[in-house]
Motif scaffolding. Structure first.
Motif, short mmCIF file in Angstrom:
data_model
loop_
_atom_site.label_atom_id
_atom_site.label_comp_id
_atom_site.label_asym_id
_atom_site.label_seq_id
_atom_site.Cartn_x
_atom_site.Cartn_y
_atom_site.Cartn_z
N LYS A 214 0.83 -1.21 0.00
CA LYS A 214 0.00 0.00 0.00
C LYS A 214 0.86 1.26 0.00
CE LYS A 214 -3.93 -2.29 2.19
NZ LYS A 214 -4.61 -2.62 3.46
N VAL A 215 2.10 1.14 0.46
CA VAL A 215 3.02 2.29 0.40
C VAL A 215 3.33 2.62 -1.05
CG1 VAL A 215 5.34 3.10 0.99
CG2 VAL A 215 3.99 1.81 2.68
N VAL A 216 3.52 1.60 -1.88
CA VAL A 216 3.78 1.83 -3.31
C VAL A 216 2.55 2.43 -3.97
CG1 VAL A 216 4.40 0.74 -5.50
CG2 VAL A 216 5.45 -0.06 -3.37
N THR A 217 1.38 1.89 -3.64
CA THR A 217 0.13 2.43 -4.19
C THR A 217 -0.06 3.89 -3.81
OG1 THR A 217 -0.89 0.24 -4.08
CG2 THR A 217 -2.38 2.12 -4.25
N ALA A 218 0.16 4.20 -2.54
CA ALA A 218 0.02 5.59 -2.07
C ALA A 218 1.04 6.49 -2.75
CB ALA A 218 0.19 5.64 -0.56
N ALA A 219 2.26 5.99 -2.93
CA ALA A 219 3.30 6.78 -3.59
C ALA A 219 2.89 7.12 -5.01
CB ALA A 219 4.62 6.00 -3.60
N ALA A 220 2.38 6.13 -5.75
CA ALA A 220 1.96 6.38 -7.13
C ALA A 220 0.81 7.35 -7.19
CB ALA A 220 1.58 5.06 -7.79
N ALA A 221 -0.15 7.21 -6.28
CA ALA A 221 -1.34 8.08 -6.28
C ALA A 221 -0.97 9.53 -5.94
CB ALA A 221 -2.37 7.54 -5.29
N LEU A 222 -0.14 9.71 -4.94
CA LEU A 222 0.27 11.06 -4.55
C LEU A 222 1.14 11.71 -5.62
CD1 LEU A 222 1.23 10.40 -0.82
CD2 LEU A 222 -0.63 11.89 -1.58
N ASP A 223 2.12 10.99 -6.09
CA ASP A 223 3.09 11.57 -7.00
C ASP A 223 2.49 11.88 -8.37
OD1 ASP A 223 6.04 12.13 -6.67
OD2 ASP A 223 6.10 11.11 -8.60
N SER A 224 1.50 11.09 -8.78
CA SER A 224 0.86 11.32 -10.08
C SER A 224 -0.28 12.34 -9.99
CB SER A 224 0.32 10.00 -10.64
OG SER A 224 -0.70 9.49 -9.81
N GLY A 225 -0.61 12.77 -8.78
CA GLY A 225 -1.67 13.75 -8.61
C GLY A 225 -3.07 13.17 -8.57
N VAL A 226 -3.19 11.86 -8.49
CA VAL A 226 -4.52 11.24 -8.42
C VAL A 226 -5.20 11.58 -7.10
CG1 VAL A 226 -5.72 9.01 -8.28
CG2 VAL A 226 -3.98 9.40 -10.04
N ILE A 227 -4.41 11.65 -6.03
CA ILE A 227 -4.94 12.07 -4.74
C ILE A 227 -3.98 13.07 -4.11
CG2 ILE A 227 -6.12 9.86 -4.33
CD1 ILE A 227 -3.85 9.28 -2.23
N THR A 228 -4.45 13.72 -3.05
CA THR A 228 -3.60 14.51 -2.16
C THR A 228 -3.76 13.90 -0.76
OG1 THR A 228 -5.31 16.08 -1.44
CG2 THR A 228 -4.15 16.57 -3.53
N PRO A 229 -2.94 14.32 0.19
CA PRO A 229 -3.12 13.78 1.55
C PRO A 229 -4.51 14.07 2.12
CG PRO A 229 -0.97 14.80 1.36
CD PRO A 229 -1.70 15.15 0.10
N GLY A 230 -5.17 15.09 1.59
CA GLY A 230 -6.47 15.45 2.11
C GLY A 230 -7.66 14.90 1.34
N THR A 231 -7.40 14.12 0.30
CA THR A 231 -8.49 13.55 -0.50
C THR A 231 -9.31 12.58 0.36
OG1 THR A 231 -7.24 13.71 -2.55
CG2 THR A 231 -9.09 12.17 -2.52
N ALA A 232 -10.62 12.85 0.47
CA ALA A 232 -11.51 12.03 1.30
C ALA A 232 -12.23 11.00 0.42
CB ALA A 232 -12.51 12.90 2.03
N ILE A 233 -12.18 9.75 0.84
CA ILE A 233 -12.82 8.67 0.10
C ILE A 233 -13.60 7.81 1.09
CG2 ILE A 233 -12.46 6.62 -1.35
CD1 ILE A 233 -9.82 7.86 -2.27
N ASP A 234 -14.87 7.53 0.79
CA ASP A 234 -15.65 6.61 1.62
C ASP A 234 -15.18 5.19 1.36
OD1 ASP A 234 -17.19 8.70 2.63
OD2 ASP A 234 -18.74 8.49 1.09
N ALA A 235 -14.97 4.45 2.44
CA ALA A 235 -14.47 3.09 2.33
C ALA A 235 -15.44 2.12 2.99
CB ALA A 235 -13.09 2.98 2.98
N PRO A 236 -16.34 1.53 2.22
CA PRO A 236 -17.31 0.58 2.79
C PRO A 236 -16.61 -0.68 3.31
CG PRO A 236 -17.37 0.48 0.40
CD PRO A 236 -16.49 1.64 0.76
N GLY A 237 -17.29 -1.41 4.14
CA GLY A 237 -16.71 -2.63 4.69
C GLY A 237 -16.41 -3.66 3.63
N THR A 238 -17.22 -3.66 2.56
CA THR A 238 -17.03 -4.62 1.48
C THR A 238 -17.25 -3.94 0.13
OG1 THR A 238 -17.83 -6.43 2.86
CG2 THR A 238 -17.79 -6.82 0.50
#
Length: 484
Positions: A214-238
């Motif tokens: 997940k560190v690699v996933t987060a790195a790709a998302a942040l660095d490519s601009g897909v998300i920022t540290p403040g991007t809010a996403i709802d995460a359902p249980g399933t």
């Protein structure tokens, strides 16, 4: 008649020249390739007459040395390993009947004083005795012993510790270990041993990384601009992904979750959605940047190293192959990694986004005691920006201070890291049981001024990353930080 003799003479001269040319090429220009052929034992026999250089730990502890046997024309040198199994990996062994492995093989030319064929030939013509050079490594004996003992307490696996700013490998351990001194007499038994002691789990072992990815996933998302540290996403249980449910632990749901909370609590459905937003092409691009999908750039033989990535029948998959990107993003699917690879990921984040080439050797000392070569740390690449690395560090600190990795905490030292627990039911290596896991921890310390990055992985355990791998990280990190 004379003309025919002249033609025959000329033809003979040409053939002789061709023969000389090929012989010279094989013996001088292509000598290294010739030596690599297993059938050619002559170089190994010749090396027995050369006092092979010593291999030393960072503090001068002798790891490998050559001992003289016989005298005169019968003089031979035999390799000895005073520290036994402590450095079996990554140093390997060197014996005439079995050849060389690992560090001994990679640095063979230096250890036998044969950096170039021309210099060796000149030394012979001048009547000089060929002697090998010593190599001092970066390995910290206390950290090496700490890592091996900690790993032996919990199970088979591997540990790698890297200095982030230089790439110096401070510890590299595989359990089960082996004593190189026993190889000549017990090689068949070692190859049949079900614990596979000759197999370097730290550099060859390929394991599902679980949530450490997940560190690699987060790195790709942040660095490519897909998300920022403040991007809010709802995460359902399933979530249903490709017709199959993808769940969080205890089926817990989170509303408006940002990166810090998602990494701290290792929320699967949050990262699965981020993976789908990133897409295959971008995620694979960042994997490549971190060193996935290729052999590591460490000073060990390439054929004795494993790549990390997605595999199908031994073949590395790419972004155009049919894959479940949501499950790749959380470290599942057909993703397999080595402990060395995950240590490199941690080291790159720790080093402001720059990945250094991991190197075991530190300096070369000639028979007269002069330092003739010294490691010049080199940058492998910059997978992510300094800003992305800083944002990831903040999130990884939360994992240790209040999340899934609290057993990696070091009193008085800020630690950044990530746990991982990959379920491996039915794994034949583990006996085919239903409750086995691959447990992980990767991270670095101190988080605000990183001195060491470590990845620890434990096979076939019923426990979790925080239970068995995080304490190994803590013990090895403390050994290195307290030794400075």
């Amino acid at each position: 008649m004379n003309r025919q003799i002249v033609k025959l003479f000329g033809f003979t001269v040409v053939l002789f020249a061709v023969l000389i040319g090929f012989t010279s090429y094989w013996s001088v220009f292509d000598a290294k390739a010739l030596k690599q052929k297993e059938a050619n034992k002559r170089p190994l026999l010749e090396q027995q007459q050369i006092e092979r250089g010593r291999i030393l730990a960072a503090d001068g502890t002798v790891i490998a040395r050559s001992v003289a046997k016989g005298q005169g024309d019968s003089l031979r040198y035999v390799r000895r390993y005073p520290e036994g199994s402590l450095y079996g990996h990554p140093i390997g062994y060197s014996f005439v009947r079995l050849g060389d492995t690992e560090f001994e093989e990679y640095h063979n030319d230096t250890l036998v004083g044969e950096e170039s064929e021309f210099s060796s030939i000149l030394d012979e013509l001048r009547g000089l005795e060929q002697k090998g050079n010593d190599i001092v490594t970066n390995i910290d004996p206390v950290a090496q012993r700490t890592a091996l003992e900690a790993l032996e307490e919990v199970g088979f696996g591997g540990v790698v510790a890297i200095e982030p700013s230089t790439g110096r490998v401070r510890a590299l351990v595989s359990n089960a270990p082996y004593d190189p001194n026993l190889v000549p007499e017990h090689f068949p038994a070692l190859t049949r041993d079900p614990s596979r002691p000759l197999y370097d789990r730290a550099t060859q072992g390929q394991y599902p990384p679980g949530s450490t990815f997940k560190v690699v996933t987060a790195a790709a998302a942040l660095d490519s601009g897909v998300i920022t540290p403040g991007t809010a996403i709802d995460a359902p249980g399933t979530l249903e992904v490709q017709g199959q449910p993808l769940q969080n632990d205890f089926n817990q749901s989170f509303s408006g979750l940002t990166l810090d909370g998602a990494l701290t609590n290792s929320v699967n459905t949050w990262f699965a959605q981020v993976g789908e937003r990133i897409g295959e092409g971008t995620l694979f691009e960042y994997m490549d940047r971190f060193g996935f999908n290729s052999k590591p750039a460490i000073d060990l033989p390439s054929e004795q190293l494993s790549s990390s990535g997605l595999f199908e029948g031994g073949r590395l998959l790419g972004p155009r192959d049919p894959i479940d990107i949501a499950r790749v993003a959380i470290g599942q699917e057909r993703l397999l990694v080595t402990p060395l690879q995950m240590a490199e990921v941690a080291a790159a984040v720790a080093n402001e986004g720059k990945l250094m080439r991991p190197q075991i050797w530190s300096r070369v000392v000639d028979p007269d005691g002069r330092v003739v070569d010294r490691l010049d740390p080199t940058e492998y690449g910059q997978p992510i920006s300094e800003q992305t690395a800083a944002e990831l560090t903040t999130a990884m600190e939360g994992v240790v201070s209040e999340g899934t990795g609290t057993n990696a905490a070091i009193p008085g030292v800020t630690v950044a890291g990530k746990t991982g627990t990959a379920e491996t039911p039915g794994n034949e290596t583990c006996g085919g049981g239903s409750a086995e896991n691959q447990a992980w921890f990767m991270g670095f310390a101190p988080a605000d001024h990183p001195q060491i990055a470590i990845a620890a992985s434990v096979e076939c355990t019923e426990q979790f990353g925080n239970d068995v791998a995080a304490p190994i990280f803590r013990q090895v990190a403390e050994a290195i930080l307290n030794g400075e």
